[in-house]
Motif scaffolding. Structure first.
Motif, PDB file in Angstrom:
ATOM      1  N   UNK A  72       0.815  -1.214   0.000  1.00  0.00           N
ATOM      2  CA  UNK A  72       0.000   0.000   0.000  1.00  0.00           C
ATOM      3  C   UNK A  72       0.852   1.269   0.000  1.00  0.00           C
ATOM      4  N   UNK A  73       2.178   1.122   0.034  1.00  0.00           N
ATOM      5  CA  UNK A  73       3.084   2.253   0.198  1.00  0.00           C
ATOM      6  C   UNK A  73       4.015   2.398  -1.002  1.00  0.00           C
ATOM      7  N   UNK A  74       4.196   3.639  -1.479  1.00  0.00           N
ATOM      8  CA  UNK A  74       5.169   3.915  -2.530  1.00  0.00           C
ATOM      9  C   UNK A  74       6.084   5.049  -2.103  1.00  0.00           C
ATOM     10  N   UNK A  75       7.337   4.973  -2.562  1.00  0.00           N
ATOM     11  CA  UNK A  75       8.329   6.004  -2.288  1.00  0.00           C
ATOM     12  C   UNK A  75       8.553   6.800  -3.569  1.00  0.00           C
ATOM     13  N   UNK A  76       8.628   8.117  -3.445  1.00  0.00           N
ATOM     14  CA  UNK A  76       8.730   9.012  -4.589  1.00  0.00           C
ATOM     15  C   UNK A  76      10.112   9.656  -4.677  1.00  0.00           C
ATOM     16  N   UNK A  77      10.632   9.721  -5.897  1.00  0.00           N
ATOM     17  CA  UNK A  77      11.802  10.552  -6.222  1.00  0.00           C
ATOM     18  C   UNK A  77      11.394  11.394  -7.429  1.00  0.00           C
ATOM     19  N   UNK A  78      11.724  12.662  -7.387  1.00  0.00           N
ATOM     20  CA  UNK A  78      11.305  13.573  -8.454  1.00  0.00           C
ATOM     21  C   UNK A  78      12.435  14.542  -8.773  1.00  0.00           C
ATOM     22  N   UNK A  79      12.533  14.916 -10.036  1.00  0.00           N
ATOM     23  CA  UNK A  79      13.530  15.890 -10.463  1.00  0.00           C
ATOM     24  C   UNK A  79      13.052  16.623 -11.699  1.00  0.00           C
ATOM     25  N   UNK A  80      13.411  17.898 -11.789  1.00  0.00           N
ATOM     26  CA  UNK A  80      13.033  18.738 -12.927  1.00  0.00           C
ATOM     27  C   UNK A  80      14.252  19.562 -13.319  1.00  0.00           C
ATOM     28  N   UNK A  81      14.487  19.695 -14.631  1.00  0.00           N
ATOM     29  CA  UNK A  81      15.582  20.529 -15.111  1.00  0.00           C
ATOM     30  C   UNK A  81      15.409  21.963 -14.616  1.00  0.00           C
ATOM     31  N   UNK A  82      16.505  22.597 -14.276  1.00  0.00           N
ATOM     32  CA  UNK A  82      16.475  23.937 -13.687  1.00  0.00           C
ATOM     33  C   UNK A  82      15.727  24.955 -14.558  1.00  0.00           C
TER      34      UNK A  82
END
Length: 168
Positions: free
Chosen positions: A84-94
């Motif tokens: 039931x659990x997810x871990x998030x990683x996120x990134x966006x170009x500057x």
């Protein structure tokens, strides 16, 4: 801007984007030049995630330039007690900061998560100094659960990380 699930075709652009993001901020897990990501490595990772029922890699694609400009990885857990659990990683170009790219990635991910029918908890970590990201996450409904002290070392200095979650 298009938000969609990453596919094998994206491997080269995905690797390039991740390495660029690593070099544009100190707020990611890897710093500039700390890792190499080949197209082959990226392709394997994208294929691996495509086969997981509770994980997804989303990309933000600038349709004018046909460039990938952001990503969100939602990593699910295979043990029954944690599905039931997810871990998030996120990134966006500057160059795309402040344009709503991360918000759209999160919205798309939450729609996907609700559609799975089992995801209840979404969690992520953010360096305490990254106030801009922290404000975004809180605006999206994520709450601070605690602080991981000295969890990052950048140069010779230690940094704390907030641990946040959202229940859907």
């Amino acid at each position: 801007m298009q938000i969609r699930e990453a596919c094998e075709y994206d491997a080269k652009r995905f690797a390039k984007m991740q390495l660029q993001i690593d070099g544009e901020t100190d707020y990611m897990l890897y710093g500039a030049g700390e890792r190499e990501i080949s197209t082959k490595d990226a392709k394997k990772r994208l294929e691996y995630f495509a086969d997981l029922p509770y994980s997804i890699i989303l990309v933000a694609e600038d349709m004018e330039t046909e460039s990938l400009v952001g990503f969100l990885i939602a990593d699910g857990n295979p043990p029954n007690r944690m599905q039931h659990s997810i871990y998030i990683a996120v990134g966006v170009l500057k160059d795309y900061w402040g344009q709503g790219v991360a918000t759209r990635l999160f919205e798309h991910m939450e729609t996907w998560a609700r559609g799975r029918g089992i995801v209840r908890r979404i969690e992520l970590g953010v360096l305490c100094e990254n106030q801009k990201a922290l404000r975004l996450y809180q605006k999206l409904g994520y709450e601070i659960e605690g602080t991981h002290r000295d969890s990052f070392m950048i140069g010779n200095e230690y940094y704390d990380t907030y641990w946040l979650s959202k229940l859907i």
